[in-house]
Scaffold this active site. Structure first.
Site, PDB file in Angstrom:
ATOM      1  CG  MET A 279      30.615  -6.201  17.121  1.00 19.07           C
ATOM      2  SD  MET A 279      31.290  -7.552  18.121  1.00 19.07           S
ATOM      3  CE  MET A 279      31.236  -8.904  16.960  1.00 19.07           C
TER       4      MET A 279
ATOM      5  CG  ASP B  20      32.496   4.547  11.272  1.00 17.25           C
ATOM      6  OD1 ASP B  20      32.366   3.519  11.944  1.00 17.25           O
ATOM      7  OD2 ASP B  20      31.645   5.459  11.268  1.00 17.25           O
TER       8      ASP B  20
ATOM      9  CB  VAL C 296      27.239  -0.816   9.499  1.00 15.22           C
ATOM     10  CG1 VAL C 296      28.486  -0.471   8.695  1.00 15.22           C
ATOM     11  CG2 VAL C 296      26.249  -1.599   8.632  1.00 15.22           C
TER      12      VAL C 296
ATOM     13  CD  GLU D  19      22.854  -6.892  13.683  1.00 12.92           C
ATOM     14  OE1 GLU D  19      22.140  -7.849  13.996  1.00 12.92           O
ATOM     15  OE2 GLU D  19      23.617  -6.914  12.707  1.00 12.92           O
TER      16      GLU D  19
ATOM     17  CE  LYS E  69      23.661  -5.582   9.883  1.00 20.25           C
ATOM     18  NZ  LYS E  69      25.126  -5.648  10.058  1.00 20.25           N
TER      19      LYS E  69
ATOM     20  CB  SER F  44      24.115 -11.170  16.388  1.00  9.87           C
ATOM     21  OG  SER F  44      23.378  -9.986  16.639  1.00  9.87           O
TER      22      SER F  44
ATOM     23  CG  HIS G 162      27.393 -14.171  14.897  1.00 14.21           C
ATOM     24  ND1 HIS G 162      26.680 -15.046  15.692  1.00 14.21           N
ATOM     25  CD2 HIS G 162      27.536 -13.025  15.627  1.00 14.21           C
ATOM     26  CE1 HIS G 162      26.398 -14.459  16.841  1.00 14.21           C
ATOM     27  NE2 HIS G 162      26.911 -13.248  16.823  1.00 14.21           N
TER      28      HIS G 162
ATOM     29  CD  GLU H  79      26.113 -18.867  14.600  1.00 13.74           C
ATOM     30  OE1 GLU H  79      25.261 -19.748  14.737  1.00 13.74           O
ATOM     31  OE2 GLU H  79      26.048 -17.761  15.193  1.00 13.74           O
TER      32      GLU H  79
ATOM     33  CG  ASN I   2      22.624 -14.648  19.029  1.00  5.88           C
ATOM     34  OD1 ASN I   2      23.241 -14.697  20.084  1.00  5.88           O
ATOM     35  ND2 ASN I   2      22.891 -13.756  18.094  1.00  5.88           N
TER      36      ASN I   2
END
Length: 731
Positions: free
Chosen positions: A338, A357, A414, A416, A421, A443, A464, A476, A514
């Site tokens: 992503m 990263d 990063v 979920e 986060k 998400s 999103h 989104e 979702n």
């Protein structure tokens, strides 16, 4: 002031220039069409005029028809909208036929003046149908220009002569990609295909057009289909070769559309029937089929969602009224698929990117993702070495958060997990300006909860993206409880820069997309547990026009992700958790290592290359197929209503603030039946009363998950619709 201007030079060449002052791209409306018709009459009647050049005062020729005029044509006919549409379309045909003849008598072949279209750039829809009516089409050598007839992509087909002329110019087989697929070409490719006649250097365009007009011979002013002895390229339908073409095209169209897209079938009918009769009769047939499509509610719904509403959202229909928030430097946290995708689309849009990263190797791998996409573009001739170097030069791959200095937007992508986060949020905020906006690409995790890790929750927002980022057009945007207007505007302006379509929703579990996708997947899995034939489930979805059946979709998104979401949802909802019947199937598949496409094993079987081979034959041994199967309509209603009702509930709950976003988001986000215009469009097509009736039946046979929302029940009682009544909100 007219959209068309007229000037005659000393050599007697009249130039008609199209320039809609109020728009960046020329579009045709009824008033402008009447003006153009009058100017053509003027040129024909003036003995001093030797010929005509039709061109544009803009860098492009035209973007097509102003689709709002369709509604005007319907309204003008009062109680008989079909008549208004047909007569309006025939007026366009009359204009183009006038251009085609330019005063020449069809019977004697005498008279007439040459007319040439000089295209400086893009020519789409009516912007190509008008040139196809000219005696010659000359285009500037502009690699960025797009030439074609994309109407099929928004639920209609080229109905202003484009279908009839292109089939007669190229033959049905050669014309099919441009008509049935909406294929667009650059000028050189359009010339190679036979759509246009010449490509010249941009600075020579008008000179060459004038030269052609002054040297045109009588035979140059006769279109092939008006010439004596004309034969259709590839053969007419009654010719052996032509017969095979139309039979094959019919099968291909039905295979691709499953019969749910009326425009494709109408286009093929217009082409086939038109090929059997003289040209002028063929135009009338095309107009009748075009009217038929425009009177179909599916066509209106597709135009509304995929053209009018989509364009409105992209132009900032719901953007807060604050200053421009163009992004100049973006920091992307996390270089996985992503994050790497977000870095690529940002750099491609000309934005400086810092890709961070935890390990340099991972950051470099994320940048290499962009290089891989660009390399594929180079192989296809779409990307130059200079372009590749330019895009990659905008991406800095690093582990150093200090590199985020000067970033006006951060996009965190990063793992979920709330803790992870929160850690990267704190690190980034220590390095970025106080005015920067922080966006999280999540998400499922609530934005308001994630914002607690931020020093500036008013500048914290959700963005999103859908995977793969470079191909999926929807983004989104999620507002947390404290998210401010500048953060929303920043996110919207960023999405505009990377040329995607935004929807803005409020924070809630699973947001909007979702929230609707998960029940769809779960309904399919639930039916497997009930003993419904898996092939029936999958094909029922495809026959609705959904791109993927629920079992294929969960394979693509990964079954282990489904397990994680199920566990987290159950922990959060407790006894209210609605999917207890789904989990045994999902968990059993995960326990067997059948995690979906990535594991080359899921509800489907895969070969060594990861290619799908059909449904896994082991499903029957785990969940035996019942002797009695539901009918197709029952399965389709279950699959469609679980998504649709969730969309209505999202509107009731205030997650959605605008039904336009609900429809556009559903189509672009997960492919909700594009022919319907989206969930709210579908409800308007079937009517609220019929939808409630279907819900009542499903609720009685299955469970309360199909209970009609109060909003829908109230609309049914009042005879309202979403786009025609009070429930339409901002639409």
């Amino acid at each position: 002031m007219s959209d068309f201007t007229y000037a005659i030079d000393a050599d007697g060449v009249a130039t008609i220039t199209w320039d809609v002052k109020s728009k960046s791209m020329n579009v045709l409306n009824l008033e402008a069409a009447a003006d153009l018709s009058a100017l053509i009459d003027k040129a024909i009647a003036d003995d001093a005029v030797k010929g005509v050049i039709l061109t544009s005062g803009k860098k492009d020729f035209a973007g097509g028809m102003d689709l709002n005029i369709i509604a005007k044509m319907k309204e003008s006919a009062g109680d008989n909208p079909a008549r208004g549409l047909f007569e309006g379309i025939m007026n366009f045909h009359a204009l183009e036929r006038k251009m085609e003849l330019m005063g020449r008598d069809l019977k004697s072949g005498k008279g007439g003046k040459p007319i040439v279209a000089a295209l400086p750039g893009t020519a789409l829809g009516i912007g190509l149908e008008l040139p196809l009516s000219c005696h010659r089409i000359i285009a500037a050598d502009n690699p960025k220009a797009k030439i074609g007839l994309p109407e099929i992509l928004v639920g209609i087909f080229p109905g202003a002569g484009g279908t009839t002329r292109l089939v007669r110019k190229l033959g049905a087989m050669a014309a099919s990609p441009f008509l049935l697929e909406g294929k667009l070409s650059d000028p050189k490719a359009a010339k190679a295909a036979g759509i246009i006649d010449e490509v010249v250097a941009p600075q020579d365009l008008m000179t060459r057009a004038k030269e052609w007009v002054l040297n045109a011979k009588p035979e140059d002013m006769v279109k092939p289909w008006d010439a004596k002895g004309y034969k259709m390229p590839g053969g007419a339908p009654y010719h052996p070769a032509g017969f095979m073409t139309y039979v094959g095209a019919s099968a291909m169209v039905h295979g691709k559309t499953q019969g749910v897209y009326p425009a494709a079938k109408a286009l093929l009918s217009a082409a086939y029937e038109g090929a059997l009769v003289p040209f002028d009769t063929a135009l009338k047939i095309e107009a009748r089929w075009f009217t038929n499509v425009l009177m179909n509610p599916s066509s209106s719904a597709m135009i509304r969602s995929l053209f009018i509403n989509k364009e409105a959202l992209e132009k900032g229909a719901n953007r807060p009224k604050v200053d421009d928030q163009t992004v100049r430097k973006v920091g992307v946290l996390g270089a996985g698929m992503m994050g790497a995708g977000i870095a690529y689309v940002s750099a491609l849009a000309g934005i400086e990117v810092v890709l961070i990263d935890a390990a340099q190797e991972a950051a470099d791998r994320g940048k290499a993702h962009s290089e891989g996409i660009l390399d594929k573009g180079m192989k296809r001739g779409k990307v130059t070495a200079e372009k590749k170097a330019e895009v990659l030069g905008r991406i800095t791959a690093t582990t150093d958060y200090a590199a985020l200095k000067g970033c006006d937007l951060i996009v965190e992508a990063v793992f979920e997990a709330m803790k992870v986060k929160a850690e990267v949020t704190a690190k980034a905020e220590a390095a970025i300006p106080e005015t920067a906006i922080f966006a999280t690409n999540t998400s499922t995790l609530p934005i308001s909860d994630l914002a607690k890790a931020s020093k500036r929750p008013g500048q914290f927002i959700g963005i999103h993206f859908f995977s793969p980022v470079d191909k999926m057009m929807l983004v989104e945007i999620i507002k947390g409880k404290e998210t401010g207007g500048i953060a929303v505007a920043k996110a919207l302006d960023f999405v505009r820069q990377i040329r995607k379509t935004p929807i803005v929703v409020n924070d809630a579990r699973f947001f909007y997309a979702n929230r609707c996708i998960i029940p769809y997947i779960n309904e399919g899995i639930r039916m497997v547990a009930e003993g419904v034939e898996p092939a029936l489930i999958e094909n029922a979805a495809k026959l609705l026009g959904l791109p993927l059946g629920p079992l294929q979709l969960v394979d693509e998104t990964s079954i282990d992700l489904g397990v994680k979401i199920a566990k987290a949802t159950k922990a959060a909802m407790g006894e209210a958790y609605p999917d207890g019947a789904v989990d045994p199937v999902l968990f059993a598949m995960a326990d067997k290592g059948r995690l979906g496409r990535k594991a080359k094993a899921g509800f489907y079987a895969y070969d060594d290359k990861g290619e799908r081979q059909g449904l896994w034959d082991g499903l029957d041994s785990l969940w035996p197929v019942a002797a009695s199967q539901p009918d197709l309509t029952e399965v389709q209603h279950r699959l469609l209503l679980v998504q649709t009702l969730e969309a209505v509930r999202a509107l009731e709950d205030g997650v959605l603030e605008d039904i336009r976003e609900g429809d556009v988001g559903a189509i672009l986000g997960w492919g909700y039946c594009p022919w319907s215009g989206g969930p709210f469009g579908w409800l308007d097509i079937v009517g609220a009363a019929r939808a409630v009736e279907i819900c009542d039946g499903l609720e009685a046979r299955h469970s309360a998950r199909f209970m009609a929302p109060k909003l829908l029940i109230d609309m049914a009682a009042k005879g309202e619709s979403f786009y025609g009544g009070k429930a339409a909100k901002a639409a």
